[in-house]
Design a protein around this motif. Structure first.
Motif, PDB file in Angstrom:
ATOM      1  N   TYR A   3       7.344  -2.003   9.572  1.00 14.29           N
ATOM      2  CA  TYR A   3       6.151  -1.151   9.614  1.00 14.29           C
ATOM      3  C   TYR A   3       5.966  -0.387   8.301  1.00 14.29           C
ATOM      4  N   GLU A   4       7.046   0.161   7.778  1.00  9.64           N
ATOM      5  CA  GLU A   4       6.949   0.965   6.549  1.00  9.64           C
ATOM      6  C   GLU A   4       6.449   0.124   5.369  1.00  9.64           C
ATOM      7  N   ASN A   6       4.687  -2.583   5.514  1.00  9.77           N
ATOM      8  CA  ASN A   6       3.290  -2.905   5.798  1.00  9.77           C
ATOM      9  C   ASN A   6       2.368  -1.754   5.390  1.00  9.77           C
ATOM     10  N   GLU A   7       2.745  -0.548   5.728  1.00 11.02           N
ATOM     11  CA  GLU A   7       1.929   0.625   5.396  1.00 11.02           C
ATOM     12  C   GLU A   7       1.870   0.854   3.880  1.00 11.02           C
ATOM     13  N   ILE A   8       2.987   0.677   3.202  1.00 11.36           N
ATOM     14  CA  ILE A   8       3.005   0.843   1.747  1.00 11.36           C
ATOM     15  C   ILE A   8       2.110  -0.203   1.094  1.00 11.36           C
ATOM     16  N   LYS A  10      -0.475  -1.636   2.389  1.00 12.72           N
ATOM     17  CA  LYS A  10      -1.870  -1.250   2.653  1.00 12.72           C
ATOM     18  C   LYS A  10      -2.327  -0.210   1.637  1.00 12.72           C
ATOM     19  N   GLU A  11      -1.454   0.742   1.306  1.00 11.73           N
ATOM     20  CA  GLU A  11      -1.784   1.767   0.314  1.00 11.73           C
ATOM     21  C   GLU A  11      -1.989   1.136  -1.065  1.00 11.73           C
ATOM     22  N   SER A  14      -5.297  -0.713  -1.096  1.00  9.01           N
ATOM     23  CA  SER A  14      -6.375   0.274  -1.157  1.00  9.01           C
ATOM     24  C   SER A  14      -6.523   0.828  -2.578  1.00  9.01           C
ATOM     25  N   TYR A  60       3.979 -10.113   2.704  1.00 10.36           N
ATOM     26  CA  TYR A  60       2.714  -9.428   2.997  1.00 10.36           C
ATOM     27  C   TYR A  60       1.549 -10.194   2.389  1.00 10.36           C
TER      28      TYR A  60
END
Length: 67
Positions: A3-4, A6-8, A10-11, A14, A60
């Protein structure tokens, strides 16, 4: 991929978009050449991607960006 990570990622995606870059092209170049200059410094994206395992970035990229 956890999860971590994946979130990084995404950042990072972005930040690339906000800086006017194509995440697909920039991350592809980063993976192919290994040079972090292909990732913007915007919002710390370059530092974030360097802190991740290349295998996680590649996973990813293949799962989320190439689809």
């Amino acid at each position: 991929m956890n999860y971590e990570t994946n979130e990084i990622m995404k950042e990072i995606v972005s930040a690339l978009k906000k800086a006017g870059y194509s995440p697909r092209e920039q991350i592809s170049a980063y993976l192919a050449i290994g040079d972090p200059k292909y990732i913007t410094k915007h919002n710390g994206a370059r530092d974030k991607i360097q802190a991740l395992e290349r295998a996680a970035v590649k996973e990813y990229y293949e799962r989320k960006i190439l689809q």
